[in-house]
Design a protein around this motif. Structure first.
Motif, PDB file in Angstrom:
ATOM      1  N   LYS A   1       8.499 -11.025  52.612  1.00 43.29           N
ATOM      2  CA  LYS A   1       7.805  -9.739  52.691  1.00 43.29           C
ATOM      3  C   LYS A   1       6.369  -9.909  53.167  1.00 43.29           C
ATOM      4  CE  LYS A   1      10.380  -7.012  49.276  1.00 43.29           C
ATOM      5  NZ  LYS A   1      10.261  -6.244  48.011  1.00 43.29           N
ATOM      6  N   ALA A   2       5.708 -10.938  52.690  1.00 43.16           N
ATOM      7  CA  ALA A   2       4.318 -11.168  53.093  1.00 43.16           C
ATOM      8  C   ALA A   2       4.229 -11.417  54.584  1.00 43.16           C
ATOM      9  CB  ALA A   2       3.735 -12.339  52.315  1.00 43.16           C
ATOM     10  N   ALA A   3       5.159 -12.196  55.118  1.00 38.34           N
ATOM     11  CA  ALA A   3       5.150 -12.473  56.556  1.00 38.34           C
ATOM     12  C   ALA A   3       5.399 -11.213  57.363  1.00 38.34           C
ATOM     13  CB  ALA A   3       6.194 -13.536  56.883  1.00 38.34           C
ATOM     14  N   LEU A   4       6.296 -10.360  56.902  1.00 43.23           N
ATOM     15  CA  LEU A   4       6.594  -9.120  57.609  1.00 43.23           C
ATOM     16  C   LEU A   4       5.421  -8.154  57.560  1.00 43.23           C
ATOM     17  CD1 LEU A   4      10.280  -8.659  56.421  1.00 43.23           C
ATOM     18  CD2 LEU A   4       9.522  -9.219  58.737  1.00 43.23           C
ATOM     19  N   LYS A   5       4.710  -8.131  56.447  1.00 44.81           N
ATOM     20  CA  LYS A   5       3.543  -7.253  56.336  1.00 44.81           C
ATOM     21  C   LYS A   5       2.403  -7.715  57.227  1.00 44.81           C
ATOM     22  CE  LYS A   5       4.590  -5.947  51.548  1.00 44.81           C
ATOM     23  NZ  LYS A   5       4.207  -6.096  50.119  1.00 44.81           N
ATOM     24  N   ASP A   6       2.305  -9.012  57.454  1.00 46.89           N
ATOM     25  CA  ASP A   6       1.218  -9.565  58.270  1.00 46.89           C
ATOM     26  C   ASP A   6       1.526  -9.553  59.761  1.00 46.89           C
ATOM     27  OD1 ASP A   6      -0.297 -10.049  56.016  1.00 46.89           O
ATOM     28  OD2 ASP A   6       0.321 -12.158  55.837  1.00 46.89           O
ATOM     29  N   GLN A   7       2.748  -9.224  60.120  1.00 41.56           N
ATOM     30  CA  GLN A   7       3.133  -9.268  61.531  1.00 41.56           C
ATOM     31  C   GLN A   7       2.309  -8.287  62.360  1.00 41.56           C
ATOM     32  OE1 GLN A   7       7.315  -8.389  62.311  1.00 41.56           O
ATOM     33  NE2 GLN A   7       7.300  -9.786  64.030  1.00 41.56           N
TER      34      GLN A   7
ATOM     35  N   ARG B   1      17.333 -15.514  67.958  1.00 45.39           N
ATOM     36  CA  ARG B   1      17.214 -16.950  68.223  1.00 45.39           C
ATOM     37  C   ARG B   1      15.790 -17.317  68.635  1.00 45.39           C
ATOM     38  NH1 ARG B   1      21.801 -15.841  71.534  1.00 45.39           N
ATOM     39  NH2 ARG B   1      20.660 -16.614  73.374  1.00 45.39           N
ATOM     40  N   ILE B   2      15.174 -16.452  69.430  1.00 42.27           N
ATOM     41  CA  ILE B   2      13.785 -16.689  69.830  1.00 42.27           C
ATOM     42  C   ILE B   2      12.882 -16.672  68.606  1.00 42.27           C
ATOM     43  CG2 ILE B   2      11.822 -15.662  71.047  1.00 42.27           C
ATOM     44  CD1 ILE B   2      13.860 -14.734  73.193  1.00 42.27           C
ATOM     45  N   MET B   3      13.047 -15.667  67.763  1.00 47.88           N
ATOM     46  CA  MET B   3      12.179 -15.564  66.583  1.00 47.88           C
ATOM     47  C   MET B   3      12.434 -16.701  65.604  1.00 47.88           C
ATOM     48  SD  MET B   3      10.145 -13.235  67.325  1.00 47.88           S
ATOM     49  CE  MET B   3       9.241 -13.484  65.787  1.00 47.88           C
ATOM     50  N   HIS B   4      13.655 -17.215  65.554  1.00 45.55           N
ATOM     51  CA  HIS B   4      13.927 -18.383  64.717  1.00 45.55           C
ATOM     52  C   HIS B   4      13.095 -19.577  65.180  1.00 45.55           C
ATOM     53  CE1 HIS B   4      15.910 -21.625  62.608  1.00 45.55           C
ATOM     54  NE2 HIS B   4      16.347 -22.139  63.745  1.00 45.55           N
ATOM     55  N   GLU B   5      13.046 -19.810  66.482  1.00 46.65           N
ATOM     56  CA  GLU B   5      12.238 -20.918  66.990  1.00 46.65           C
ATOM     57  C   GLU B   5      10.751 -20.667  66.774  1.00 46.65           C
ATOM     58  OE1 GLU B   5      13.317 -23.779  67.887  1.00 46.65           O
ATOM     59  OE2 GLU B   5      15.431 -23.213  67.796  1.00 46.65           O
ATOM     60  N   VAL B   6      10.332 -19.422  66.913  1.00 49.40           N
ATOM     61  CA  VAL B   6       8.930 -19.081  66.649  1.00 49.40           C
ATOM     62  C   VAL B   6       8.561 -19.435  65.217  1.00 49.40           C
ATOM     63  CG1 VAL B   6       7.339 -17.141  66.336  1.00 49.40           C
ATOM     64  CG2 VAL B   6       8.742 -17.276  68.406  1.00 49.40           C
ATOM     65  N   ILE B   7       9.367 -18.996  64.273  1.00 47.09           N
ATOM     66  CA  ILE B   7       9.049 -19.206  62.859  1.00 47.09           C
ATOM     67  C   ILE B   7       9.165 -20.677  62.491  1.00 47.09           C
ATOM     68  CG2 ILE B   7       9.882 -18.714  60.520  1.00 47.09           C
ATOM     69  CD1 ILE B   7      10.644 -15.879  61.681  1.00 47.09           C
ATOM     70  N   LYS B   8      10.232 -21.326  62.932  1.00 45.39           N
ATOM     71  CA  LYS B   8      10.449 -22.725  62.586  1.00 45.39           C
ATOM     72  C   LYS B   8       9.336 -23.617  63.107  1.00 45.39           C
ATOM     73  CE  LYS B   8      13.770 -24.949  64.670  1.00 45.39           C
ATOM     74  NZ  LYS B   8      13.068 -26.100  65.298  1.00 45.39           N
ATOM     75  N   ASN B   9       8.746 -23.230  64.223  1.00 42.57           N
ATOM     76  CA  ASN B   9       7.716 -24.054  64.851  1.00 42.57           C
ATOM     77  C   ASN B   9       6.298 -23.523  64.640  1.00 42.57           C
ATOM     78  OD1 ASN B   9       9.327 -26.189  66.431  1.00 42.57           O
ATOM     79  ND2 ASN B   9      10.344 -24.286  67.018  1.00 42.57           N
ATOM     80  N   GLY B  10       6.140 -22.661  63.635  1.00 40.40           N
ATOM     81  CA  GLY B  10       4.808 -22.216  63.241  1.00 40.40           C
ATOM     82  C   GLY B  10       4.197 -21.142  64.096  1.00 40.40           C
ATOM     83  N   GLY B  11       5.001 -20.471  64.908  1.00 38.46           N
ATOM     84  CA  GLY B  11       4.457 -19.492  65.831  1.00 38.46           C
ATOM     85  C   GLY B  11       3.910 -18.234  65.199  1.00 38.46           C
ATOM     86  N   LEU B  12       4.253 -17.968  63.930  1.00 41.27           N
ATOM     87  CA  LEU B  12       3.690 -16.800  63.254  1.00 41.27           C
ATOM     88  C   LEU B  12       2.324 -17.085  62.644  1.00 41.27           C
ATOM     89  CD1 LEU B  12       6.620 -15.013  61.344  1.00 41.27           C
ATOM     90  CD2 LEU B  12       5.586 -14.411  63.531  1.00 41.27           C
ATOM     91  N   GLU B  13       1.952 -18.343  62.562  1.00 41.53           N
ATOM     92  CA  GLU B  13       0.664 -18.690  61.955  1.00 41.53           C
ATOM     93  C   GLU B  13      -0.471 -18.204  62.847  1.00 41.53           C
ATOM     94  OE1 GLU B  13       0.920 -22.895  61.554  1.00 41.53           O
ATOM     95  OE2 GLU B  13       2.674 -22.813  60.221  1.00 41.53           O
ATOM     96  N   PRO B  14      -1.443 -17.474  62.278  1.00 43.63           N
ATOM     97  CA  PRO B  14      -2.524 -16.895  63.106  1.00 43.63           C
ATOM     98  C   PRO B  14      -3.263 -17.929  63.945  1.00 43.63           C
ATOM     99  CG  PRO B  14      -2.573 -15.969  60.897  1.00 43.63           C
ATOM    100  CD  PRO B  14      -1.564 -17.088  60.863  1.00 43.63           C
TER     101      PRO B  14
END
Length: 391
Positions: free
Chosen positions: A11-17, A267-280
Motif C-alpha cells: 500500500k505504501a508503494a502504491l500511495k507513493d507512485q 511484466r515490465i512493472m515486475h522488472e521495474v520493481i525487482k530492479n529498484g525502479g520505483l525508488e525515487p
C-alpha cells in the motif's frame, strides 16, 4: 508455504507512485487521415492543466504534467508554473518538437545543411530555457530524423551530426537537469532511422555523461521485442530515465496503456520493481504518451493511470522469495507459476482500499463522471481554437 509481501508495504508503494500525464493527451488528435474534434477540449495550456488536475484529484498519483513545445507555448512560463501549483500540479518533462517544420523534411539535428541543424539545436536550447523557468528537470528528445532511400545520406555522418548536436545541448543543462533520449524503430523515416533502438540511444547517452538517460516508449519496438529485458538492462546500468507508456497492436498506435497486452505491462512493472525502479533515487519517470483519438480525453487518461496502478499492484504482490527459490532450483514451472499467481490476482479491492485511505473515492472513473466537470467544460469552452496536434 509461499510468503507474500506485507500489505502495508504494498500500500505504501502504491500511495507513493507518481505518474506523469501528457498535455497533448487532453487535446484533439487522430490518425494520419483525420483529427477528430470533441466538445470541451482545452484551448490553451492553462485549460490542459485544469483537466490534468482533475485526473490527479480522482487518482491521487498524477501530480505532474509533461509540456510540449511549441504546442504549449505561452508568454510567461513562470506564470504557467504558478498556475500549475495552484492546481496542485508541477510541470514535468519539456518535450521538444523538431518534426513539424518544413525545414526538417530531410532531418533536424542530423540534417545535411548546418543552417537547419543550427535551427534545431537552438530550439532544443530554448526548451532548456523553458525548463529553467518552469522548474522542469527533464528535457525529452524524440527525433523523426532518418532517410527513406538507400544512398540518400551518409548513415555514419548523420550519427556524427547527432552526437555533435546532443553534446551542445547536454552542456547547457543545469546540475539538476537531465536529457532523456527516446528511440523509435521506424516512422516517419522508412529506410534508416537515426535513433531506431535502445542501443543507439544508450550509446549516445554513455558518451554524453550521467545526466543523459534512455526513454522507453512501449509502442516503439518491432513485434515480439522483449521490452522487459530492455528495462532490466537499462536499470542495471543506471540509464533508464523514463517510460512513455502506451499500448499498440501493430506499430506506434499510442493507445491507452495496457489496452492491447496488460500482461506485458505487468511484466515490465515486475522488472521495474525487482530492479529498484520505483525508488525515487533511481529517477525513473513514469510518463504517459497517448493520443485519445475516439475516446473522451480525461476519462481515458484516468483509465490509463488506473491501468498502470493495477499492473504495479500485481507486480508488488510477486512472492520474490518463492520466485528466487524456484529459479535457483531450476524449477521452470514453479517460477512461472509465481508470476502468474500475482498476475491473476484481482487487485481492484486493494486499490480501492488504498484510495479510501488517501481520502479519495475508491472508483476514480465514477467519481469523475459524478463531478460534473465534463458537462462544465463542454458548456464553457465554446469558441476559440481547440488544442491538438500542432496547437
Amino acid at each position: 508455504m509461499p510468503s507474500t509481501p506485507a500489505p502495508s508495504a504494498v500500500k505504501a508503494a502504491l500511495k507513493d507512485q507518481v505518474i506523469e500525464t501528457p498535455s497533448w493527451g487532453y487535446g484533439n488528435s487522430g490518425t494520419r487521415f483525420k483529427v477528430f474534434a470533441q466538445p470541451g477540449v482545452p484551448r490553451d495550456p492553462y485549460e490542459k492543466l485544469a483537466d490534468a488536475a482533475r485526473v490527479h484529484e480522482f487518482t491521487g498519483v498524477a501530480p505532474r504534467v509533461s509540456l510540449h513545445i511549441p504546442w504549449d507555448t505561452v508568454e510567461d512560463y513562470g506564470k504557467l508554473a504558478a498556475y500549475a501549483a495552484e492546481q496542485g500540479l508541477t510541470l514535468g518533462a519539456v518535450n521538444s518538437n523538431t518534426f513539424q517544420d518544413d525545414d526538417y523534411r530531410l532531418g533536424s539535428v542530423t540534417h545535411p545543411d548546418p543552417a537547419v541543424r543550427r535551427k534545431a539545436v537552438d530550439h532544443l536550447l530554448a526548451c532548456v530555457d523553458i525548463m529553467d523557468a518552469t522548474g522542469s528537470k527533464d528535457l525529452k528528445l524524440w527525433f523523426a530524423d532518418g532517410t527513406n532511400y538507400p544512398g540518400q545520406d551518409d548513415i555514419a555522418g548523420r550519427q556524427d551530426r547527432l552526437a555533435e548536436s546532443l553534446a551542445e545541448v547536454y552542456a547547457r543543462l543545469g546540475d539538476d537537469q537531465r536529457m532523456l533520449l527516446e528511440y523509435k524503430l521506424f516512422e516517419p523515416a522508412f529506410y534508416t532511422t537515426d535513433v531506431p533502438d535502445w542501443g543507439t540511444s544508450y550509446a549516445h547517452c554513455l558518451k554524453l555523461g550521467p545526466k543523459a538517460r534512455v526513454v522507453v516508449d512501449t509502442g516503439h519496438h518491432a513485434p515480439g521485442t522483449n521490452i522487459e529485458f530492455i528495462v532490466a538492462f537499462l536499470l542495471r546500468e543506471g540509464r533508464l530515465g523514463a517510460f512513455d507508456f502506451n499500448s499498440r497492436f501493430y506499430a506506434d498506435d499510442d493507445l491507452m496503456v495496457g489496452a492491447a497486452d496488460p500482461f506485458q505491462l505487468f511484466r515490465i512493472m515486475h522488472e521495474v520493481i525487482k530492479n529498484g525502479g520505483l525508488e525515487p533515487e533511481r529517477g525513473v519517470n513514469f510518463m504517459l504518451d497517448q493520443c485519445h483519438n475516439i475516446e473522451t480525453k480525461i476519462p481515458a487518461v484516468i483509465r490509463s493511470v488506473m491501468n498502470v496502478q493495477e499492473a504495479t499492484a500485481k507486480a508488488l504482490l510477486v512472492d520474490t522469495e518463492a520466485l528466487r527459490a524456484a529459479q535457483c532450483s531450476g524449477d521452470v514451472l514453479a517460477a512461472n507459476g509465481v508470476l502468474m499467481d500475482a498476475y491473476h490476482t484481482d487487485v481492484r479491492p486493494l486499490l480501492a482500499e488504498v484510495r479510501e485511505e488517501m481520502g479519495l473515492d475508491p472508483d476514480p472513473m465514477a467519481a469523475y463522471r459524478g463531478s460534473g466537470w465534463q458537462e462544465r467544460i463542454v458548456a464553457e469552452r465554446v469558441g476559440g481554437q481547440q488544442a491538438g496536434w500542432g496547437a
